[in-house]
Every structure is written in C-alpha cells, then in structure tokens.
Design a protein around this motif. Structure first.
Motif, PDB file in Angstrom:
ATOM      1  N   LEU A   1      17.887  39.300  12.530  1.00 42.64           N
ATOM      2  CA  LEU A   1      16.826  38.676  11.848  1.00 42.64           C
ATOM      3  C   LEU A   1      17.154  39.028  10.644  1.00 42.64           C
ATOM      4  N   GLU A   2      17.591  38.450   9.270  1.00 42.05           N
ATOM      5  CA  GLU A   2      18.052  39.126   8.441  1.00 42.05           C
ATOM      6  C   GLU A   2      16.687  38.216   7.208  1.00 42.05           C
ATOM      7  N   GLY A   3      15.935  39.473   6.651  1.00 40.53           N
ATOM      8  CA  GLY A   3      15.098  39.030   6.270  1.00 40.53           C
ATOM      9  C   GLY A   3      13.666  39.019   6.488  1.00 40.53           C
ATOM     10  N   ALA A   4      13.880  40.083   7.812  1.00 36.83           N
ATOM     11  CA  ALA A   4      12.712  40.270   8.914  1.00 36.83           C
ATOM     12  C   ALA A   4      11.897  41.727   8.284  1.00 36.83           C
ATOM     13  N   ILE A   5      10.562  41.646   8.478  1.00 39.97           N
ATOM     14  CA  ILE A   5       9.860  42.425   8.114  1.00 39.97           C
ATOM     15  C   ILE A   5       9.759  43.251   9.791  1.00 39.97           C
ATOM     16  N   GLU A   6      10.031  44.493   9.434  1.00 33.63           N
ATOM     17  CA  GLU A   6      10.399  45.909  10.478  1.00 33.63           C
ATOM     18  C   GLU A   6       8.266  46.516  10.844  1.00 33.63           C
ATOM     19  N   ALA A   7       8.064  46.524  12.122  1.00 34.04           N
ATOM     20  CA  ALA A   7       6.983  47.192  12.507  1.00 34.04           C
ATOM     21  C   ALA A   7       7.253  48.340  13.481  1.00 34.04           C
ATOM     22  N   GLU A   8       6.566  49.386  13.935  1.00 34.91           N
ATOM     23  CA  GLU A   8       6.184  50.495  15.112  1.00 34.91           C
ATOM     24  C   GLU A   8       4.745  50.366  15.281  1.00 34.91           C
ATOM     25  N   ALA A   9       4.787  50.694  16.777  1.00 38.27           N
ATOM     26  CA  ALA A   9       3.653  50.792  17.545  1.00 38.27           C
ATOM     27  C   ALA A   9       3.575  51.651  18.719  1.00 38.27           C
TER      28      ALA A   9
ATOM     29  N   GLY B   1      16.557  46.173   9.514  1.00 33.80           N
ATOM     30  CA  GLY B   1      17.871  46.685   9.279  1.00 33.80           C
ATOM     31  C   GLY B   1      18.280  47.813   8.987  1.00 33.80           C
ATOM     32  N   ILE B   2      17.561  48.924   8.733  1.00 37.16           N
ATOM     33  CA  ILE B   2      16.716  50.277   7.985  1.00 37.16           C
ATOM     34  C   ILE B   2      16.597  50.896   8.571  1.00 37.16           C
ATOM     35  N   HIS B   3      17.668  51.912   9.965  1.00 37.77           N
ATOM     36  CA  HIS B   3      17.177  52.539  10.679  1.00 37.77           C
ATOM     37  C   HIS B   3      15.928  53.300  10.461  1.00 37.77           C
ATOM     38  N   SER B   4      14.865  53.396  12.319  1.00 43.16           N
ATOM     39  CA  SER B   4      13.155  53.401  11.164  1.00 43.16           C
ATOM     40  C   SER B   4      12.558  54.756  10.552  1.00 43.16           C
ATOM     41  N   GLY B   5      13.666  55.584  11.170  1.00 43.75           N
ATOM     42  CA  GLY B   5      14.316  57.431  10.950  1.00 43.75           C
ATOM     43  C   GLY B   5      13.713  57.720   9.384  1.00 43.75           C
ATOM     44  N   ASP B   6      14.416  56.083   8.814  1.00 49.97           N
ATOM     45  CA  ASP B   6      14.972  56.111   7.010  1.00 49.97           C
ATOM     46  C   ASP B   6      14.248  55.598   6.605  1.00 49.97           C
TER      47      ASP B   6
ATOM     48  N   ASN C   1       6.875  53.977  22.623  1.00 51.81           N
ATOM     49  CA  ASN C   1       7.081  53.311  21.242  1.00 51.81           C
ATOM     50  C   ASN C   1       8.015  51.864  21.342  1.00 51.81           C
ATOM     51  N   ILE C   2       7.351  51.160  19.990  1.00 51.42           N
ATOM     52  CA  ILE C   2       7.817  49.748  20.304  1.00 51.42           C
ATOM     53  C   ILE C   2       8.163  49.306  19.331  1.00 51.42           C
ATOM     54  N   GLN C   3       9.694  48.499  19.219  1.00 50.88           N
ATOM     55  CA  GLN C   3       9.941  48.597  18.012  1.00 50.88           C
ATOM     56  C   GLN C   3       9.908  46.702  17.544  1.00 50.88           C
ATOM     57  N   PHE C   4       9.396  46.285  16.328  1.00 48.30           N
ATOM     58  CA  PHE C   4       9.283  44.501  16.139  1.00 48.30           C
ATOM     59  C   PHE C   4      10.589  44.657  15.179  1.00 48.30           C
ATOM     60  N   ALA C   5      10.353  42.951  15.028  1.00 47.15           N
ATOM     61  CA  ALA C   5      11.179  42.531  13.776  1.00 47.15           C
ATOM     62  C   ALA C   5       9.906  41.001  13.507  1.00 47.15           C
ATOM     63  N   ILE C   6       9.614  41.051  12.098  1.00 45.07           N
ATOM     64  CA  ILE C   6       8.249  39.478  12.076  1.00 45.07           C
ATOM     65  C   ILE C   6       9.390  38.777  10.775  1.00 45.07           C
ATOM     66  N   LYS C   7       9.345  37.590  11.873  1.00 49.22           N
ATOM     67  CA  LYS C   7      10.044  36.197  10.336  1.00 49.22           C
ATOM     68  C   LYS C   7       9.005  35.282  10.817  1.00 49.22           C
ATOM     69  N   ASP C   8       9.183  34.841   9.716  1.00 55.13           N
ATOM     70  CA  ASP C   8       8.143  33.278   9.859  1.00 55.13           C
ATOM     71  C   ASP C   8       6.804  33.928  10.532  1.00 55.13           C
ATOM     72  N   ASP C   9       6.296  34.609  10.909  1.00 56.97           N
ATOM     73  CA  ASP C   9       4.549  34.855  11.165  1.00 56.97           C
ATOM     74  C   ASP C   9       4.893  35.108  13.195  1.00 56.97           C
ATOM     75  N   LYS C  10       6.198  34.997  13.319  1.00 60.48           N
ATOM     76  CA  LYS C  10       6.807  35.522  14.840  1.00 60.48           C
ATOM     77  C   LYS C  10       7.446  36.545  15.008  1.00 60.48           C
ATOM     78  N   VAL C  11       6.378  37.315  16.247  1.00 63.75           N
ATOM     79  CA  VAL C  11       6.500  39.118  16.506  1.00 63.75           C
ATOM     80  C   VAL C  11       7.714  39.024  17.403  1.00 63.75           C
TER      81      VAL C  11
ATOM     82  N   PRO D   1      21.821  50.572   9.744  1.00 62.13           N
ATOM     83  CA  PRO D   1      20.943  50.863  11.287  1.00 62.13           C
ATOM     84  C   PRO D   1      21.551  52.326  11.596  1.00 62.13           C
ATOM     85  N   GLU D   2      22.726  53.559  10.647  1.00 62.20           N
ATOM     86  CA  GLU D   2      22.107  54.011  11.083  1.00 62.20           C
ATOM     87  C   GLU D   2      21.620  54.948  10.670  1.00 62.20           C
ATOM     88  N   MET D   3      20.805  55.810  11.687  1.00 66.45           N
ATOM     89  CA  MET D   3      19.849  56.931  10.514  1.00 66.45           C
ATOM     90  C   MET D   3      20.299  58.797  10.093  1.00 66.45           C
ATOM     91  N   LYS D   4      19.971  58.614   8.918  1.00 66.12           N
ATOM     92  CA  LYS D   4      20.816  59.590   8.307  1.00 66.12           C
ATOM     93  C   LYS D   4      19.860  61.025   7.520  1.00 66.12           C
TER      94      LYS D   4
END
Length: 950
Positions: free
Chosen positions: A765-773, A795-800, A836-846, A917-920
């Motif tokens: 999902l290009e240009g999406a916002i990432e969130a996690e809970a 697209g960038i690993h959550s750890g980075d 732990n759950i990771q989300f991508a948000i695009k056009d207000d859809k999770v 997407p790979e953590m560094k």
C-alpha cells in the motif's frame, strides 16, 4: 575502611542506545551497580536514554531520567537534585566516560560540588591519550609495541616510514575500535590515516607496529582504597592479534599460557592499574604474548571501567564485578565484602574455575548488504553467546549451538564448506564463520601446520578440533544399533548434540535420545560456584555436562548432580539468546519482568539463557539459572529434570517462540497463548481467513513456494509487491519489488538462503501511514496498552521507524477502527498475555499488516513512557493469576514519547544506508516532547521520506 557515610546520593550515567561496540553488557553492569548502591541505603539518580533496558526501569533507581546523554541534561538533573554528592561514570561504557570528561572540562561537577567516584579523570585521560599512556608504561618498565602518535597527516606518514608495514592505526577516544585498522601498504595506510584522524574527537591516531600472529589475553581486575588488587579472570583470545576482542572467540581461563608467564602478566597488570591513578573500582587490561617459547609480553591497553569483558568474566566466574566495583567506589574494601555466591567467604579472593568458558560473537552481516565481512581491529559483532563445559570441546560445542544460525554445532550437520579455495579464503581473511571453517579444513585433510600458518591460532586449539573430527569419523562407522556406551558418552562429553550424532549414524535424533536413555547417559548439572567446590555455594547457577558413573563401596552406581529439585510449583522462562538486529535487549527486559512477576505469583522461577551480557543471566534474577543454549535438547533435559507447571515462550522473542511447536508436540504446557494460536498468527493463509470472517481489511496477498508461483501471483496482486519469508525476525529477507525481474531475482535469492520456506507476497500500500498497537488479553477482556503512529511511511520496518505515542494525526474514525480490530483479533486468536498488531492506513481505511501474539519490541518503550509495569501485568494474566479487569491501569504521559531508532552504519562505511522493510537499527532511544511544535519533532517529520528504499 567502611562505607563513606557522607555519600548519600549518587548519579549514575548509563550507556545510551545500543550500538555495535557498546551493547547490553552495560545494562547488566549498570543494573548491578544501582542495586548494589541501594542495598547500602544510597539514593540513586540515573540518566540513560535507552527505553529498552532493565536499567531504566522505575524500580531500578530512585529517580530515572530518560534524557539525551549530554551536558545540558546533566545540568538539568543537578539543578533538580542539589543533594547529589557524587557521580559514578564507570558503568556506562565509553559513552558515560566521555560525557563525564566533557562535564569535567566545562567545570560542571565543580560548580555543583559533585565528586567523581570509581575512577579519576587523570586515569581516563592517561589511558585514552595513547601518547601519555606509552610514556607512563615506559616509566614503569612495561613493554609496548613500537608506537607513536600522529595529530596530522604528515606526521602519520613520517611514522609509517620509520616503522614499516604492517601497521595498526587506532583513533583516540573512540568506541569498539571505531576508526581502527591494520594496513599492509601505502595506499591502505593513507585512506585509514585520514579516516582515523576524522573519526577521533581529538583528531589523533596512534600508529603501532602490528604484532600479527601474537596471542592476545585480557585480565579483569578490581582494586580497593587500601590498594588490594584481585584478578577476577584471565581470558585468552583464540584468535591472535589483529582481530578486535569483541569479534574474537575468547576462552576462560587462559588455556595455552605457561604459569610462569601468567604470573608475570599478573604482576604487570597490577603494576599498570596502580600506576594510572588513585581510584577504587574495576579495570580491564589487554596483553599480547609472542607465540614462541620465549613468551614475550607486551601491554596493549588498559580500560579503567567495567567493560564488555567484565560482563563475560562475571558470568564466567560467578563473581559480580560491577556489584563489587560499586561497593569499592563508595569506600568499602574487598575484605569487608562477602563473596556473593558462597555468602560465607570474603570478596578478597581470586575465583577458581573447574570448567571452561567459550564466548563466540554473533554477527549480522546479512543486514548490511555489501559490507566488508572480514574481521579486523574494528568491532562488527552485534551480540555474543557463552558456553560452559567441563572441557574446551564441550564449551565450544555449546557456544556454537547457542548462536542460532541454523547450525547444530561443529560439523556433523551436512552444512560444512566443501570447496577447498573457499575454506582457505575464510581462514586467510578472518571470516565470521571461521570457527566452523577450521573444522571443515580438517575434514578436507588440510594439515594442521598449514591451518596454523594461515590463522596463527595456537596449535593446542587446532588439535582439540582435530580430536573432535576423529571422533566424528569413528562414530560414522557405526549404526545406532552397534554404537557402544563408551563412544556415545565420549561424544556427549565433548559436546556433540543428539542431532549431530544422529547425522553421523544416519538415524533420527529421537533414536539417539532413546539410546542415551537406554544406556543411562544423562545430563547432570553443576554449580558455577567461584571456588571449584572448596566452599558451599548458596546461589543456584548451573551448567550441564556428562559424567562417568561413580560406584560406591556397596555397589551403588550414580552420577553426581548438584541441581536439587524442590517440591515448589515452578515456571521456566525461555530467554532470547544472543543479541542481534531484530531481537535485542527489549526481550531480555521482558524476560526479567516475567521472572519477577512469576515470583510474585508464588512460583519458583527458572531462567534458561546463554547470553552473558544480560540481566536475565545474572545469578540472582531467577530462583534458578541454567546457563545453557536455548536449543531443544538442552531445554528438554532441564524440563524433565525440573518438571515445571509450564514454560513461558512469549517473552523471549522469536528464539523462544520457535520452540513452541516442539513443546506442544511433547505435551509440555505453554503458559499463556497456546501453540495453535501462535501458529495461526504466523500462517498467513489461516490468519487471513480469520480476518475475512471478521470483516477486517488486509492487503491483497498470496503464498508462493517457488519462483513460478510468485510470478503467477504478481499478475493478480499488482506491483509494488512486498515479498517476505515466513517465520523470520526483524524483517529478514523482506523487500519491496516493482517489476517481475526484481521479483524473480529476490525470490530465487530467498529460496537459496532459506530453502523450503513459504514466501508471502502482499500488495504494497504505497503512501500508507503505519501504526501499531500493543495489548494485554486474558481470553475474555482486552486492554490496549498503547497505540503508536510511525513518522516514516509504511514500508520501513517498524523497528527502524520513529514511533510516536500517542498517535499525532490519526482521526477518531481511524483510531476507532484500530481499537476495534485490536480487540477482535486478540480475542479471535485466543490470546492470553501480550499481542502486537501492525496496521497500514490509507484513505482513512485501516488494513492489518500482521499480528504477533507475544511480547514485542515496543512493550518496554510503552511501559517507560506511561510509567506502568505492563510485562508484570501480562505475565500474571498468562499464569492465570489475574484477569485484565483486576488491574488499575493509570498511564501517565504529558505530551508525546517518540521511540527513535539508532543505527551502527559507521562500522560499515560502504554500505547502502537506505531503510526499507528489513530492520537495520541496533538500538533505540526515547525522546519526550511537550507538543508537536517541538523542533525535534519537526525535524524528524520533515525527513520522514528520505530513507525509503525498495
């Protein structure tokens, strides 16, 4: 001399985020120091910016400041706490020492009337300023390699002309050998000299004549105010000079040193420590010894602080160096303190080892594509493991089994190198897997004399390897039915795993296990007691080994086992093994809190782990510590011995989680979320079915097991596509591809590296916002402990990513979806404990990216930001001791907390630094801001898209 009563309040400086060269060994030493000072009723104030560590837990110090490590923060703390009497800077590695010196130069300590304890500034300056150090060694007749200091390019060239090649170049005041290298010709020299001068904060380098092939040793010392000095441990580097000690395989006690030379080295170390200043505390001294009969000794360096090796020496001997060093810093003398293990003898003694320790570093070169993988003067390892055995061979095998690099030990697993030129190359250019390549070279028939000529590894070690290979050859001539007891016992005593023996005999691992049972070849547990059983030890700190049976006068046969099993109800916590990118100290934090919570719930706690740098392997964290590989065979034997109520796997990262299937198959209760649920979350197909049934959106995806399937899927999914293998950690092997050519190349590469793996292909999902809970669930109720929004795009690993708590621009509609989906998924997965759950948000859809029903990297960060002990709560829920509704949650955070990743790219100058997407990242720090108008936030947000790469 008793404790100095005037010292009532002490500031401790931590080591900040984890970087290559300065890892969690300082979390361990800092935690010990804090506990040690509090035992004496001293008020402790801590500054450290790392949220992932136990050290920064509110329970560790009276006041914890999660602030950047700079003099501005120091002044802020000193103004808020005018009662501070002293600062202890020796527990936080080079970072803490450098900050202490800077504050001293600015007159801060003097302005606030704060005394420096545990070391004096002169000692630091003398040991860091290589020119001054060389002069001092000259006055006390301690020989050193020919060396000189250069503060300019021209001066450096003059020195090189005088000494001739090869040369070592080391930058002054740097960490983990940064800017250090060995050069063999003029071209390399000019490049390294320029880099060294740039990287040194005082633009100075030391140029030494390289003592290539000399043997390297370290001694760990402690000194008190009465000038009593004890040598805690001698450590020998199996690798000769030329490889940084942090990248060397090390052995304790020293194996190939004559007693005469050891005594000489001991005297030299004591003389060196006494000459650098009047201080009470710990010290690490390094020496080189010529590899001939003369055994000439030269000094390399001295570090007037607890070091990476202090943690290793503490775990190797059972003598808690940092704890005692803190007591010495406040005025106690060694003879006034107890031996912490026997509790009946004095701390003024030198430990005796009746076992052997082998430490092997853990590298992560796969995360730094294009990096130079040759080992040298600059440290490159991200973690380490330690094996304890009755012989070098057993300890070496246990250490190799602990590394978690899909090897079962040395040889006998079908994964050795078969190509002659490749093996010679790995020996010539010290490779990260040289420990295995030596075995392969012997198996190939390369003579020991040639291996010695190439590597300069002492012949004694090579002969130990050769013995192992001969044993493997001999066992391979038998079958499981014809193998006799003596030979099987010998293989086990030398550390071979059942899996390796099965490989030799061409049978199943379970058949070897059955044979062992039949022959009554059982693991026994021995104490690490500091004194080779001279005195009774009070501390239950064990390692395993195999022994011959003893026969008593009346014919009874038995094997001496020092681990006595109590009749209390017990819980085993599986540790996270060696640190690596993607699984670091945050999981050790979770394991330690899990142990504490299980104790509070009335259980006897048992810890299994093999990482010498951590708090989880401190001898008094759990009721019982088994310093063993987190490797099935070792764990199963401990479980059979201890008979626990169950095993906690969800706190030790992927290491512990990977063992859940075996535990389930063998009918061993998993505490908390069941294996079925853990597997369901990992299996993309089943998990997506679960999401579909609950009307929860997820990106279009497919599963492929070969390149043809992947190409066919690409037509359905549309590019860009995120490709990832299943069951991996830290985004290993993940990549975003934008066409079929790239897809094919990456799939072929992945299947070569990880055969038989299922590959997951998601529409990215290009240009999406990432969130996690992160949330805690008891099977019926769900409490969300924190929702974070990433500053960087999806697209960038959550750890980075820079993760912001709470989110800064997700609308109520999006937040409602996140809350609803988190609760629904936690319940549908039958989670008991953390998720732990990771989300991508695009056009207000999770959309759901993934769910992990286990402790995550972000849990310690949320716990520190909200000042709540979430792992404690989650463990009590796992144990069935409490329900989520029993806790009075009260998170406290004004403004925002940001988890900031920290990278160690400076160790790999030619590596592509783009993130994906790979953590560094190797570590993290925490930043508190009052509002989004803060300059730091604005700066992070404006750079958010800079690093995104495919």
């Amino acid at each position: 001399m008793p404790k100095r009563e005037e010292l009532k309040s002490i500031l401790i400086i931590g080591s900040g985020p984890i970087v290559i060269g300065q890892a969690c060994e300082f979390d361990y030493s800092g935690s010990q120091a804090l506990r040690s000072l509090r035992e004496d009723g001293i008020e402790t104030i801590l500054i450290n910016s790392n949220p992932a560590t136990i050290m920064t837990d509110p329970s560790m110090a009276d006041h914890v400041y999660l602030l950047p490590l700079n003099t501005r923060s120091i002044i802020k703390i000193l103004k808020e706490h005018p009662q501070i009497d002293a600062v202890l800077p020796t527990m936080g590695g080079q970072t803490a020492l450098n900050l202490c010196i800077e504050a001293d130069e600015k007159g801060i300590w003097e302005d606030f009337g704060v005394e420096i304890i545990g070391v004096d500034i002169d000692a630091i300056n003398i040991t860091e300023d290589r020119e001054k150090f060389r002069e001092l060694m000259g006055t006390i007749d301690v020989p050193m390699a020919p060396q000189a200091t250069a503060t300019s390019y021209l001066k450096g060239k003059e020195i090189a002309q005088e000494f001739g090649f090869p040369l070592c170049i080391r930058a002054s005041f740097t960490l983990g050998g940064a800017g250090a290298s060995i050069v063999y010709n003029e071209e390399e020299f000019e490049k390294s000299l320029t880099r060294g001068l740039e990287i040194s904060p005082i633009h100075e380098v030391m140029i030494d004549k390289a003592m290539m092939g000399w043997k390297e040793y370290e001694l760990e010392l402690l000194r008190d105010d009465n000038d009593n000095v004890v040598i805690i441990c001698s450590i020998e580097n199996m690798d000769p000079m030329g490889i940084h000690t942090g990248d060397s395989i090390t052995v304790a006690p020293a194996m190939t040193l004559s007693d005469k030379t050891y005594q000489k080295m001991r005297d030299m170390a004591i003389k060196m420590m006494r000459s650098i200043g009047e201080f009470a505390g710990g010290c690490n001294v390094q020496f080189a010894v010529s590899p001939d009969e003369k055994e000439d000794i030269i000094a390399i360096e001295i570090n007037p602080r607890v070091s990476r090796s202090s943690a290793l020496a503490s775990k190797a001997t059972g003598y808690p160096i940092a704890k005692i060093a803190s007591k010495l810093a406040i005025g106690y003398t060694l003879d006034e303190l107890d031996n912490q293990i026997t509790k009946s003898t004095s701390a003024l003694f030198e430990p005796t080892l009746d076992y052997v320790i082998v430490k092997i570093p853990r590298w992560n070169f796969d995360k730094f594509e294009g990096s130079d993988r040759t080992l040298g003067l600059q440290m490159k390892a991200v973690g380490e493991v330690m094996g304890i055995g009755r012989s070098f061979q057993e300890a070496l095998h246990k250490a190799t089994q602990s590394l978690e690099i899909k090897r079962n030990g040395l040889g006998a697993d079908g994964k050795g190198y078969k190509d002659y030129n490749q093996v010679i190359d790995k020996l010539t250019h010290a490779s990260w897997d040289r420990v295995f390549a030596i075995y392969d070279a012997i198996a190939m028939g390369i003579p020991l004399s040639k291996i010695y000529d190439i590597t300069k590894i002492d012949m004694w070690y090579l002969k130990q390897y050769e013995e192992l290979f001969h044993l493997e050859k001999e066992i391979s001539t038998y079958t499981i039915d014809t193998l006799d007891r003596e030979l099987l016992l010998e293989a086990k005593q030398k550390g071979y795993g059942d899996r390796q023996i099965a490989h030799m005999l061409n049978c199943l691992e379970s058949e070897v296990y059955k044979k062992r049972e039949e022959y009554k070849i059982k693991r026994v547990y021995k104490l690490v007691d500091t004194c080779a059983a001279e005195f009774k030890a009070q501390t239950p700190y064990y390692y395993s080994t195999f022994e011959q049976e003893i026969e008593t006068a009346d014919g009874e046969r038995y094997v001496a086992n020092e681990s006595k099993v109590s009749d209390k109800k017990k819980i085993i916590v599986l540790g996270s093994g060696p640190n690596r990118i993607g699984q670091g100290i945050e999981f050790d934090y979770c394991c330690v809190h899990g142990v504490y919570a299980a104790k509070e719930a009335g259980y006897e706690t048992i810890m299994i782990n093999c990482n010498p740098e951590t708090v989880s392997t401190d001898f008094d964290t759990a009721d019982k510590l088994y310093f063993e590989p987190v490797f099935w065979e070792h764990i199963y034997d401990i479980i059979k011995h201890e008979k626990p109520e169950g095993v906690i796997v969800q706190l030790g990262g992927q290491t512990a989680l990977k063992l859940a299937e075996k535990l389930d198959r063998y009918g061993i209760p998993i505490i908390g979320t069941s294996y079925k649920s853990l597997d369901l979350a990992e299996d993309r197909g089943s998990f997506s079915t679960l999401l579909k049934e609950n009307n929860i959106p997820y990106p279009r995806f497919g599963v492929a097991t070969n390149a043809d399937e992947a190409l066919a899927l690409a037509d359905e999914l549309d590019f860009p596509i995120l490709v990832r293998p299943s069951y991996v950690l830290g985004g290993q092997g993940m990549k975003i591809v934008i066409n079929k050519e790239e897809l094919l190349e990456h799939v072929v590469d992945l299947l070569r590296k990880i055969p038989n793996n299922k590959l997951l292909l998601d529409h990215y999902l290009e240009g999406a916002i990432e969130a996690e809970a992160d949330a805690i669930c008891d099977g019926e109720n769900v409490y969300i402990i924190g929702i974070m929004e990433h500053i960087e795009p999806c697209g960038i690993h959550s750890g980075d990513s820079n993760a912001t708590l709470p989110p800064f621009n997700l609308g109520e509609l999006v937040m409602e979806q996140i809350r609803e989906y988190t609760k629904k998924i936690a319940l549908e997965l039958n989670t008991v404990g953390l998720i732990n759950i990771q989300f991508a948000i695009k056009d207000d859809k999770v959309y759901i990216i993934e769910a992990n029903p286990r402790a995550s990297r972000t849990v310690p960060f949320i716990a520190k930001a909200y000042k709540e002990p979430y792992v404690n709560y989650a463990t009590k829920v796992m144990l069935g001791d409490k329900k989520v509704t029993d806790f009075d949650f009260n998170p406290q955070l004004e403004g925002y907390a940001i988890k900031q990743p920290v990278f160690s790219f400076n160790k790999f100058p030619n590596v592509n630094k783009k993130l994906g997407p790979e953590m560094k990242s190797t570590g993290e720090s925490i930043l508190f801001i009052d509002s989004l108008r803060d300059d730091d936030f604005y700066d992070l947000y404006s750079r958010r898209k800079m690093y995104l790469s495919k």
